[in-house]
Motif scaffolding. Structure first.
Motif, PDB file in Angstrom:
ATOM      1  N   VAL A  57       0.824  -1.215   0.000  1.00 44.24           N
ATOM      2  CA  VAL A  57       0.000   0.000   0.000  1.00 44.24           C
ATOM      3  C   VAL A  57       0.858   1.264   0.000  1.00 44.24           C
ATOM      4  O   VAL A  57       0.500   2.270  -0.609  1.00 44.24           O
ATOM      5  CB  VAL A  57      -0.979  -0.030   1.195  1.00 44.24           C
ATOM      6  N   ARG A  58       2.049   1.192   0.631  1.00 38.17           N
ATOM      7  CA  ARG A  58       2.857   2.430   0.679  1.00 38.17           C
ATOM      8  C   ARG A  58       3.379   2.843  -0.692  1.00 38.17           C
ATOM      9  O   ARG A  58       3.870   3.952  -0.851  1.00 38.17           O
ATOM     10  CB  ARG A  58       3.977   2.294   1.708  1.00 38.17           C
ATOM     11  N   THR A  59       3.259   1.971  -1.689  1.00 40.29           N
ATOM     12  CA  THR A  59       3.706   2.338  -3.038  1.00 40.29           C
ATOM     13  C   THR A  59       2.560   2.930  -3.871  1.00 40.29           C
ATOM     14  O   THR A  59       2.768   3.317  -5.016  1.00 40.29           O
ATOM     15  CB  THR A  59       4.277   1.112  -3.783  1.00 40.29           C
ATOM     16  N   LEU A  60       1.349   2.978  -3.331  1.00 45.48           N
ATOM     17  CA  LEU A  60       0.194   3.476  -4.104  1.00 45.48           C
ATOM     18  C   LEU A  60       0.068   4.994  -4.003  1.00 45.48           C
ATOM     19  O   LEU A  60       0.569   5.614  -3.072  1.00 45.48           O
ATOM     20  CB  LEU A  60      -1.114   2.863  -3.586  1.00 45.48           C
ATOM     21  N   SER A  61      -0.679   5.577  -4.956  1.00 40.23           N
ATOM     22  CA  SER A  61      -0.958   7.018  -4.902  1.00 40.23           C
ATOM     23  C   SER A  61      -2.024   7.290  -3.831  1.00 40.23           C
ATOM     24  O   SER A  61      -2.747   6.382  -3.401  1.00 40.23           O
ATOM     25  CB  SER A  61      -1.481   7.498  -6.248  1.00 40.23           C
ATOM     26  N   GLY A  62      -2.137   8.570  -3.446  1.00 36.54           N
ATOM     27  CA  GLY A  62      -3.136   8.956  -2.447  1.00 36.54           C
ATOM     28  C   GLY A  62      -4.545   8.579  -2.860  1.00 36.54           C
ATOM     29  O   GLY A  62      -5.352   8.128  -2.044  1.00 36.54           O
ATOM     30  N   GLY A  63      -4.860   8.748  -4.147  1.00 31.22           N
ATOM     31  CA  GLY A  63      -6.206   8.431  -4.641  1.00 31.22           C
ATOM     32  C   GLY A  63      -6.509   6.946  -4.519  1.00 31.22           C
ATOM     33  O   GLY A  63      -7.605   6.553  -4.129  1.00 31.22           O
TER      34      GLY A  63
END
Ligand code: ATP
Ligand code: MG
Length: 270
Positions: free
Chosen positions: A137-143
């Motif tokens: 999850v830490r590699t995902l964008s805010g959206g």
């Protein structure tokens, strides 16, 4: 349970006093089933405190609220089954994958074991997150993280979804995507959507009705057009109505808690 009418949230004289502050002062209002309902108000108005009482995380000092016919004071377990919650702060674990975060939630919500995989598969498809299922999850964008948080909160098919500033810090494209999904949730499942925001455009575009909260009280409640009309100003915008009903309050009037919370909100997605 038999419903008397189509009211799904009924707030009765709800109050919350902290040591130094009367954060929520004897408020009463109703939300109808399948409504998209926006909660506006300056920093420190009492929005988060009210939401936390409605979701049973905070005990009211006095008064009560019914969600789907259940009392937040007397039947908190039933209320929790009827609601989903996306908090103002981050609610996913960045060190886990998207799928692992969803797995945690289906277990927490007691979804029957044989249904878990199917619910997660459907939710990933619904949110267009399938190809990210195995990503940390830490590699995902805010959206994408916001969509995942909404997915987590919907896995047990709640009737009401509470979201505290769901699009703060998101770019316009991510914001639009979040709202497309929220509207689809409402249209597909009849989910009632109760959200707080500081974004007037979003409130105007997305919601059926608005409550403006100010200094712990509901200053006004109604459809956008009604709120504008009440200002008696020609061509009033929603922002005009907001200022009219919420006065001059701003973060400059807030205390350390408010300012800290606002900044944290702005920074929540880095
Ligand atoms: N745990 C707490 N202890 C003491 N005071 C609190 C606590 N939580 C909130 N407050 C106070 O209650 C009031 C309402 O705060 P709340 O967080 O509900 O406002 P809000 O409308 O959500 O603001 P924002 O738009 O900044 O998120 C504020 O004066 C705040 O400082
Ligand atoms: Mg808040």
């Amino acid at each position: 349970m038999i419903k008397q009418d189509d009211v799904i949230i009924k707030v009765n004289n709800l109050s919350k006093n902290f040591k130094m502050v009367n954060a929520v002062k004897n408020i009463s209002f109703e939300v109808k089933q399948s409504e998209i309902f926006a909660f506006l108000g300056p920093n420190g108005a009492g929005k988060t405190t009210t939401i936390q009482m409605l979701i049973t995380l905070l005990a009211p000092t006095s008064g009560d609220a019914e969600i789907d016919g259940y009392s937040v004071v007397r039947q908190p377990a039933e209320v929790r089954r009827a609601i989903g919650y996306v908090p103002q702060m981050l609610s996913v674990d960045g060190a886990l994958t998207v799928r692992e975060n969803l797995m945690l939630m289906v277990r927490l919500y007691d979804v029957p074991g044989r249904e878990c995989d199917e619910r997660i598969r459907k939710m990933l498809a619904f949110l267009d997150l399938e190809k990210y299922a195995g990503k940390l999850v830490r590699t995902l964008s805010g959206g994408m993280i916001r969509k995942l948080e909404i997915g987590q909160a919907m896995l047990h098919h709640p009737r009401v979804l509470f979201l505290d500033e769901p699009t703060t810090g998101l770019d316009p494209i991510a914001k639009r995507s979040i709202w497309e999904h929220l509207k689809e949730l409402r249209n597909t499942y009849g989910t009632t959507i109760f959200f707080s925001t500081h974004n007037m455009d979003e409130a105007e575009e997305a919601c059926d009705r608005i409550a403006v909260m100010n200094a712990g009280e509901i200053a006004v409640i109604g459809a956008v057009a009604e709120l504008k009309e009440k200002t008696k100003k020609k061509d009033a915008t929603l922002e005009d109505a907001f200022v009219f009903f919420a006065g001059h309050s701003s973060v400059a009037d807030g205390n350390f808690h408010d300012i800290k919370q606002t900044r944290e909100t702005e920074q929540r997605l880095g």
